[in-house]
Design an enzyme around this catalytic site. Structure first.
Site, PDB file in Angstrom:
ATOM      1  N   HIS A  77      22.283 -16.055 -24.849  1.00 48.95           N
ATOM      2  CA  HIS A  77      22.974 -17.340 -24.613  1.00 48.95           C
ATOM      3  C   HIS A  77      24.435 -17.297 -25.044  1.00 48.95           C
ATOM      4  O   HIS A  77      25.275 -17.945 -24.429  1.00 48.95           O
ATOM      5  CB  HIS A  77      22.178 -18.487 -25.259  1.00 48.95           C
ATOM      6  CG  HIS A  77      20.841 -18.667 -24.604  1.00 48.95           C
ATOM      7  ND1 HIS A  77      19.651 -18.599 -25.274  1.00 48.95           N
ATOM      8  CD2 HIS A  77      20.530 -18.843 -23.298  1.00 48.95           C
ATOM      9  CE1 HIS A  77      18.651 -18.752 -24.416  1.00 48.95           C
ATOM     10  NE2 HIS A  77      19.159 -18.898 -23.211  1.00 48.95           N
ATOM     11  N   ASP A 101      14.909 -23.381 -20.335  1.00 46.69           N
ATOM     12  CA  ASP A 101      14.621 -23.373 -21.776  1.00 46.69           C
ATOM     13  C   ASP A 101      15.680 -24.119 -22.567  1.00 46.69           C
ATOM     14  O   ASP A 101      15.460 -24.479 -23.719  1.00 46.69           O
ATOM     15  CB  ASP A 101      14.537 -21.924 -22.266  1.00 46.69           C
ATOM     16  CG  ASP A 101      15.798 -21.145 -21.896  1.00 46.69           C
ATOM     17  OD1 ASP A 101      16.776 -21.185 -22.658  1.00 46.69           O
ATOM     18  OD2 ASP A 101      15.827 -20.511 -20.821  1.00 46.69           O
ATOM     19  N   ASP A 152      16.507 -27.372  -6.519  1.00 46.16           N
ATOM     20  CA  ASP A 152      16.796 -25.982  -6.181  1.00 46.16           C
ATOM     21  C   ASP A 152      18.302 -25.703  -6.286  1.00 46.16           C
ATOM     22  O   ASP A 152      19.109 -26.409  -5.676  1.00 46.16           O
ATOM     23  CB  ASP A 152      16.304 -25.731  -4.749  1.00 46.16           C
ATOM     24  CG  ASP A 152      16.598 -24.312  -4.277  1.00 46.16           C
ATOM     25  OD1 ASP A 152      16.887 -23.450  -5.133  1.00 46.16           O
ATOM     26  OD2 ASP A 152      16.538 -24.072  -3.061  1.00 46.16           O
ATOM     27  N   GLY A 153      18.655 -24.684  -7.025  1.00 43.78           N
ATOM     28  CA  GLY A 153      20.059 -24.330  -7.226  1.00 43.78           C
ATOM     29  C   GLY A 153      20.758 -23.961  -5.934  1.00 43.78           C
ATOM     30  O   GLY A 153      21.945 -24.271  -5.752  1.00 43.78           O
ATOM     31  N   ASP A 171      21.562 -18.816 -14.712  1.00 39.51           N
ATOM     32  CA  ASP A 171      20.604 -18.373 -15.728  1.00 39.51           C
ATOM     33  C   ASP A 171      19.229 -18.386 -15.065  1.00 39.51           C
ATOM     34  O   ASP A 171      18.390 -19.235 -15.339  1.00 39.51           O
ATOM     35  CB  ASP A 171      20.665 -19.340 -16.915  1.00 39.51           C
ATOM     36  CG  ASP A 171      19.784 -18.887 -18.060  1.00 39.51           C
ATOM     37  OD1 ASP A 171      19.182 -17.803 -17.969  1.00 39.51           O
ATOM     38  OD2 ASP A 171      19.693 -19.638 -19.043  1.00 39.51           O
ATOM     39  N   SER A 172      19.027 -17.428 -14.180  1.00 40.41           N
ATOM     40  CA  SER A 172      17.862 -17.493 -13.286  1.00 40.41           C
ATOM     41  C   SER A 172      16.774 -16.516 -13.694  1.00 40.41           C
ATOM     42  O   SER A 172      16.977 -15.649 -14.536  1.00 40.41           O
ATOM     43  CB  SER A 172      18.325 -17.128 -11.876  1.00 40.41           C
ATOM     44  OG  SER A 172      18.785 -15.791 -11.878  1.00 40.41           O
ATOM     45  N   THR A 173      15.648 -16.659 -13.032  1.00 40.26           N
ATOM     46  CA  THR A 173      14.612 -15.627 -13.089  1.00 40.26           C
ATOM     47  C   THR A 173      15.045 -14.511 -12.128  1.00 40.26           C
ATOM     48  O   THR A 173      16.127 -14.556 -11.546  1.00 40.26           O
ATOM     49  CB  THR A 173      13.254 -16.229 -12.654  1.00 40.26           C
ATOM     50  OG1 THR A 173      13.486 -17.089 -11.530  1.00 40.26           O
ATOM     51  CG2 THR A 173      12.626 -17.044 -13.752  1.00 40.26           C
ATOM     52  N   ASP A 174      14.168 -13.533 -11.953  1.00 41.54           N
ATOM     53  CA  ASP A 174      14.511 -12.371 -11.116  1.00 41.54           C
ATOM     54  C   ASP A 174      14.501 -12.747  -9.631  1.00 41.54           C
ATOM     55  O   ASP A 174      14.001 -13.805  -9.255  1.00 41.54           O
ATOM     56  CB  ASP A 174      13.487 -11.255 -11.394  1.00 41.54           C
ATOM     57  CG  ASP A 174      13.493 -10.881 -12.862  1.00 41.54           C
ATOM     58  OD1 ASP A 174      14.588 -10.867 -13.442  1.00 41.54           O
ATOM     59  OD2 ASP A 174      12.411 -10.643 -13.420  1.00 41.54           O
ATOM     60  N   PRO A 178      10.989 -18.375  -6.687  1.00 41.27           N
ATOM     61  CA  PRO A 178      12.015 -19.408  -6.517  1.00 41.27           C
ATOM     62  C   PRO A 178      13.425 -18.900  -6.770  1.00 41.27           C
ATOM     63  O   PRO A 178      14.398 -19.467  -6.276  1.00 41.27           O
ATOM     64  CB  PRO A 178      11.624 -20.476  -7.549  1.00 41.27           C
ATOM     65  CG  PRO A 178      10.746 -19.795  -8.540  1.00 41.27           C
ATOM     66  CD  PRO A 178      10.046 -18.697  -7.784  1.00 41.27           C
TER      67      PRO A 178
HETATM   68  N1  SAM Z   1      16.842 -15.912 -19.838  1.00 43.79           N
HETATM   69  C1  SAM Z   1      15.911 -15.770 -18.801  1.00 43.79           C
HETATM   70  C2  SAM Z   1      15.770 -14.426 -18.203  1.00 43.79           C
HETATM   71  O1  SAM Z   1      16.730 -13.827 -17.739  1.00 43.79           O
HETATM   72  O2  SAM Z   1      14.656 -13.938 -18.199  1.00 43.79           O
HETATM   73  C3  SAM Z   1      16.035 -16.788 -17.726  1.00 43.79           C
HETATM   74  C4  SAM Z   1      15.794 -18.100 -18.341  1.00 43.79           C
HETATM   75  S1  SAM Z   1      15.416 -19.489 -17.471  1.00 43.79           S
HETATM   76  C5  SAM Z   1      13.779 -19.732 -18.082  1.00 43.79           C
HETATM   77  C6  SAM Z   1      15.174 -19.091 -15.759  1.00 43.79           C
HETATM   78  C7  SAM Z   1      14.897 -20.342 -14.965  1.00 43.79           C
HETATM   79  O3  SAM Z   1      15.369 -20.217 -13.620  1.00 43.79           O
HETATM   80  C8  SAM Z   1      13.420 -20.697 -14.845  1.00 43.79           C
HETATM   81  O4  SAM Z   1      13.153 -21.820 -15.647  1.00 43.79           O
HETATM   82  C9  SAM Z   1      13.222 -20.995 -13.363  1.00 43.79           C
HETATM   83  O5  SAM Z   1      12.402 -22.110 -13.120  1.00 43.79           O
HETATM   84  C10 SAM Z   1      14.656 -21.208 -12.913  1.00 43.79           C
HETATM   85  N2  SAM Z   1      14.855 -21.014 -11.465  1.00 43.79           N
HETATM   86  C11 SAM Z   1      14.339 -20.039 -10.675  1.00 43.79           C
HETATM   87  N3  SAM Z   1      14.724 -20.220  -9.400  1.00 43.79           N
HETATM   88  C12 SAM Z   1      15.513 -21.326  -9.377  1.00 43.79           C
HETATM   89  C13 SAM Z   1      16.215 -22.014  -8.357  1.00 43.79           C
HETATM   90  N4  SAM Z   1      16.168 -21.594  -7.086  1.00 43.79           N
HETATM   91  N5  SAM Z   1      16.928 -23.109  -8.692  1.00 43.79           N
HETATM   92  C14 SAM Z   1      16.981 -23.553  -9.977  1.00 43.79           C
HETATM   93  N6  SAM Z   1      16.325 -22.944 -10.996  1.00 43.79           N
HETATM   94  C15 SAM Z   1      15.614 -21.838 -10.699  1.00 43.79           C
END
Ligand code: SAM
Length: 298
Positions: A77, A101, A152-153, A171-174, A178
């Site tokens: 962060h 988070d 949705d971003g 700050d997304s997932t892989d 989504p």
């Molecule tokens: N620090 C983390 C990592 O790299 O593993 C990522 C943290 S954060 C939990 C990732 C967030 O991205 C998730 O809560 C997920 O729901 C969100 N996310 C995934 N796709 C998204 C989208 N299209 N729009 C908005 N949020 C999204």
């Protein structure tokens, strides 16, 4: 994140009855934590598990991949938020995409001069569960300056007017499920359009060590380079992420992360950070030779 290896976590029950959470790194490398499972939910988007581990503290996974741990969240962060503010201390309008988070919002909210902070997270379950189980990161959701949008971003950037933000933090997932849309040309083009002239885009760029992760990094970096005149990678040490070495992308229309670095102005904000400082800033943009060579082969 993995090399086409079976996604998802596995739980192994040891002889003593211990539960082990296993994250798959590649076809033949796994990483396991001894855990106590606190809560588990299948949301409409993903499988979320909150756990405790003696070394990493409270932590959670999404679809089997570790997202945040109490022990090293400060590294991630600090590094997603502060470098951009040290390059452009005049940032006023911030968009956070993902980050359910709350850790990225927490660090962003430390800048009192910000006028607009929008956060677009697709899954309310991540926010709700983080508030319940991970207050170390989810402590800033009640701040009135944060405008949390569940959505949705990709759709948000498509629908935002030109020149809406000075900083976008992805700050997304892989790039599966989504998160997939956040690694597309369409997404980067809209980010460029909705950023001001001194705008900066920071995005999650995986790791360079395992071939599957590197391919994702390379694909995203090629698209960002084709969209932004300045597109660089910077690294940080993340013990809970596969290989321990992780990257963000820094992209901008005109500001260079080293030539335009303003450490004196950033230090005037007076923030007490646990990982980030002016030396880390410069060092983070130095890439090891193995990665330079891999990127040159693009
Ligand atoms: N620090 C983390 C990592 O790299 O593993 C990522 C943290 S954060 C939990 C990732 C967030 O991205 C998730 O809560 C997920 O729901 C969100 N996310 C995934 N796709 C998204 C989208 N299209 N729009 C908005 N949020 C999204």
């Amino acid at each position: 994140m993995n090399d086409q290896h079976d996604a998802g976590e596995t739980y192994n029950y040891g002889l003593s009855g211990d539960i082990w959470f296993t994250e798959h790194q590649s076809r033949d490398v796994d990483f396991s934590y001894k855990v106590r499972v606190l809560a588990e939910e299948q949301s409409p988007f993903q499988h979320i598990v909150f756990m405790d581990n003696p070394s990493f503290g409270r932590m959670f996974s999404i679809n089997g991949f570790m997202q945040v741990t109490e022990a090293d969240e400060f590294v991630y962060h600090d590094m997603i938020v502060h470098p951009a503010l040290a390059v452009n201390p005049d940032i006023r309008r911030v968009l956070i995409i993902g980050g359910g988070d709350g850790g990225t919002a927490r660090e962003t909210l430390r800048y009192r001069q910000l006028e607009r902070i929008d956060m677009v997270e697709i899954d309310e379950a991540v926010v709700r569960m983080s508030k319940q189980y991970l207050p170390v990161t989810a402590c800033a959701f009640d701040d009135a300056r944060l405008n949390l949008i569940i959505g949705d971003g990709l759709a948000h950037v498509q629908n935002s007017p030109d020149n809406s933000y000075d900083l976008i933090l992805v700050d997304s997932t892989d790039p599966v499920g989504p998160g997939e849309g956040l690694f597309t040309f369409d997404f980067y083009r809209h980010c460029y359009r909705i950023l001001g002239e001194r705008g900066i885009l920071i995005n999650q760029q995986e790791s360079a060590f395992y071939p599957g992760d590197f391919r994702e990094m390379q694909r995203a970096q090629q698209k960002i380079k084709a969209t932004f005149p300045i597109a660089m990678l910077y690294s940080f040490n993340m013990p809970s992420y596969g290989s321990g070495s992780w990257f963000f992308g820094f992209a901008s229309k005109r500001l260079h992360p080293l030539n335009d670095h303003q450490p004196e102005r950033w230090e005037q904000f007076g923030l007490d950070t646990r990982y980030y400082n002016r030396d880390i800033h410069r060092a983070a943009f130095a890439l090891p030779n193995y990665l330079r060579r891999k990127l040159e082969q693009e």
